[in-house]
Design a protein around this motif. Structure first.
Motif, short mmCIF file in Angstrom:
data_model
loop_
_atom_site.label_atom_id
_atom_site.label_comp_id
_atom_site.label_asym_id
_atom_site.label_seq_id
_atom_site.Cartn_x
_atom_site.Cartn_y
_atom_site.Cartn_z
N GLN A 116 -15.68 -10.07 -26.26
CA GLN A 116 -16.01 -9.76 -27.64
C GLN A 116 -16.61 -10.97 -28.35
O GLN A 116 -17.49 -10.84 -29.20
N GLU A 117 -16.12 -12.17 -28.00
CA GLU A 117 -16.61 -13.40 -28.61
C GLU A 117 -16.79 -14.47 -27.55
O GLU A 117 -15.95 -14.62 -26.65
N PRO A 180 -21.03 -8.87 -28.27
CA PRO A 180 -21.41 -8.69 -29.68
C PRO A 180 -21.60 -9.99 -30.44
O PRO A 180 -22.50 -10.08 -31.28
N ARG A 181 -20.77 -10.99 -30.16
CA ARG A 181 -20.82 -12.22 -30.96
C ARG A 181 -20.80 -13.45 -30.04
O ARG A 181 -19.84 -13.67 -29.30
N GLU A 217 -14.28 -4.98 -32.17
CA GLU A 217 -14.81 -4.53 -30.89
C GLU A 217 -16.11 -3.75 -31.07
O GLU A 217 -16.18 -2.78 -31.83
N GLY A 218 -17.14 -4.19 -30.38
CA GLY A 218 -18.43 -3.52 -30.43
C GLY A 218 -19.25 -3.78 -31.68
O GLY A 218 -20.35 -3.24 -31.81
N ARG A 219 -18.75 -4.62 -32.59
CA ARG A 219 -19.48 -4.88 -33.85
C ARG A 219 -20.40 -6.09 -33.67
O ARG A 219 -19.96 -7.16 -33.26
N PHE A 220 -21.67 -5.90 -33.99
CA PHE A 220 -22.66 -6.96 -33.84
C PHE A 220 -22.98 -7.63 -35.19
O PHE A 220 -23.89 -8.45 -35.26
N ASP A 221 -22.21 -7.27 -36.23
CA ASP A 221 -22.50 -7.85 -37.55
C ASP A 221 -22.02 -9.30 -37.60
O ASP A 221 -21.30 -9.78 -36.73
N ALA A 239 -26.25 -12.60 -30.75
CA ALA A 239 -25.63 -11.52 -29.99
C ALA A 239 -26.24 -11.51 -28.60
O ALA A 239 -27.42 -11.82 -28.42
N ARG A 242 -29.16 -6.81 -25.95
CA ARG A 242 -28.80 -5.40 -25.84
C ARG A 242 -29.88 -4.63 -25.10
O ARG A 242 -31.06 -4.99 -25.14
#
Length: 528
Positions: A116-117, A180-181, A217-221, A239, A242
């Motif tokens: 995730q990170e 994502p991050r 989880e799954g957040r690309f903001d 990121a 994708r």
């Protein structure tokens, strides 16, 4: 997934302070920590082809060894220094090409694509090709100050600012595709004494980090908390690439070129396509690896036809040849010239001329360790020994270890070099003496005068020098009786070993061994 234990994967190339702050804040009942770094590598005596103090970089091997089905990283932390590869005070490093090639393999998904990170805690990890507050010349000096040799430093600067290869940022976005991050630095990174309290502040503000990961989880903001803690630094967020992005096709092409399970013909068709792109220079480092593993001379007829189509790409040819022609004498210039040779865009004679002209230009200027580095890199591509003699070498070159290393790389055929190297064996500088012995061992067979001088060091106080000299005598081949007699005065067992077999044991020497009650000289020799 809520309620499951998370895994934090770490690699520390210097100290572990930044990893330890995560360990301090993340409860062990919710987080496991996995160290991906290689274990200690046993020290080995350098073989006859290795120079004093030489060592290899096993990054390509150890990162693949870390890819295990049971390891699925939720958080990844790389901490150290970075210049196209991660490195530091510990005895291992990891280059971007090794990382990217590993990330293409399905068995490595847990290391590169599950997290995730990802925290890339070193200078320039997410740098673009744009200049920052350091000029390319200043960055080059920083690398030299960090112990990079000149040739490697020039390659890093070119990869950082020049058109060859993708930016560090894009390579690492491809490497951690789907994450994502991804956090890193667009320029200079703070030292660990500054980042540790910054991370402590961030983790304290985050609170329950496990719950934070569940929610993120799954957040690309953008992560708004982390930049607050790192205010005033060059920290940046990206990121992982994708599938919907245009660059995803580039990653597919690069992974295919690395994939030794794919057909050579299909991969050549991919190479033809990427070489047709306007930004094809970003793919040249990967294509060099492919051509090293699949030389054009070994291709079948169908594959050679596709390779011929690549050779016929005028825009690519002119761009590469222009760089190989116009760059200053450097390792990069020779790398591009060698790539041109692989592509059939440059003849061996033209490559040799580029190499010789570059070496002459360097030898005519002030002698520095950086000159040695670049000369040695040039000599990897072209044998220069017939072009240069003792009179072409810089003044004082035989009085410094770096100078003797230059001589060894240049490898002049001039017999006068042997005498200069023999004189260096009497220096008070142990490093210079070891390099002189090593350089002489690479000039075999040696004349009787040099061998007689060399025999004086068979009982030298320096163990490595003694072993190098012994190796030289054993590898020499036929040795004259006069030289064997000189060797016998200092090392009777070696002298017996050097004597031709049909004369062993016929004289008093063999009887002397028996009277002394020693073991067979053959047994002694076998254990040396």
């Amino acid at each position: 997934m809520p309620g499951t234990r998370r895994t934090v994967c770490t690699v520390s190339f210097n100290g572990s302070e930044e990893v330890e702050v995560f360990r301090a804040f993340l409860p062990p009942e919710k987080f496991d920590f996995v160290d991906l770094a290689p274990g200690p590598v046993p020290a080995e005596r350098p073989g006859p082809a290795a120079g004093p103090g030489s060592s290899g970089d096993s990054g390509r091997t150890w990162i693949l060894d870390a890819c295990r089905p049971a390891v699925r990283c939720d958080v990844v932390i790389y901490a150290g220094e970075f210049a196209g590869r991660f490195f530091g005070t510990r005895p291992y490093s990891l280059g971007l090409q090794a990382m990217e090639e590993a990330s293409c393999q399905a068995r490595c998904d847990g290391l590169f694509h599950h997290a995730q990170e990802v925290f890339l805690l070193a200078c320039n990890t997410l740098a673009t090709k744009d200049e920052d507050r350091r000029t390319p010349a200043e960055y080059l000096q920083v690398l030299l100050d960090h112990g990079f040799d000149r040739a490697s430093a020039e390659d890093v600067v070119e990869m950082r600012y020049g058109p060859l290869g993708p930016s560090f940022r894009e390579t690492l976005r491809r490497t951690f595709a789907g994450v994502p991050r991804v956090y890193g630095f667009a320029s200079v990174a703070p030292r660990s004494e500054y980042t540790v309290p910054m991370f402590a502040s961030y983790l304290r503000a985050t609170g329950d980090y496990a719950r934070y990961l569940d929610q993120a989880e799954g957040r690309f903001d953008a992560n708004r908390e982390l930049p607050r803690g790192f205010h005033g630094t060059a920290l940046t967020q990206a990121a992982g690439l994708r599938p919907s992005e245009p660059g995803a096709s580039d990653r597919d092409a690069i992974c295919a070129l690395y994939d030794e399970g794919g057909s050579t013909l299909d991969r050549l068709r991919i190479a033809r396509d990427v070489m047709s792109h306007e930004d094809f220079l970003a793919f040249v480092p990967t294509l060099e690896v492919f051509l090293d593993r699949h030389p054009p001379r070994d291709l079948d007829a169908t594959s050679r036809a596709v390779f011929g189509e690549i050779q016929a790409l005028d825009a690519a040819r002119e761009r590469v040849l222009g760089l190989a022609r116009d760059l200053n004498a450097s390792a990069l210039k020779l790398e591009l010239a060698d790539f041109s040779l692989q592509m059939g865009w440059m003849t061996p004679g033209e490559l040799r001329r580029v190499a010789v002209d570059g070496a002459r230009q360097l030898l005519a200027g002030p002698f520095t360790s950086e000159v040695t580095d670049v000369i040695c890199e040039i000599a990897k591509h072209v044998n220069l020994g017939d072009e240069f003699g003792a009179d072409d070498l810089p003044s004082g070159v035989f009085g410094r270890a770096e100078g003797v290393r230059l001589v060894d790389c240049l490898h002049p055929a001039d017999a006068r070099v042997n005498a200069h190297l023999s004189e260096a064996l009497d220096s008070a500088d142990s490093s210079l003496r070891l390099w002189a012995a090593y350089a002489l061992s690479r000039r075999l067979p040696l004349d009787d005068r040099t061998l007689t001088q060399l025999a004086r060091y068979l009982d030298d106080p320096l163990p490595d020098l003694r072993e190098r000299v012994r190796w030289s005598f054993r590898a020499q081949g036929v040795v004259s009786d006069a030289v064997i007699a000189t060797v016998g005065a200092r090392d009777p067992l070696l002298a017996h070993e050097l004597r031709p077999y049909d004369r062993r044991g016929r004289g008093g020497e063999w009887l002397a061994f028996v009277r002394w009650g020693t073991r067979s000289p053959y047994a002694n020799a076998a254990t040396r």
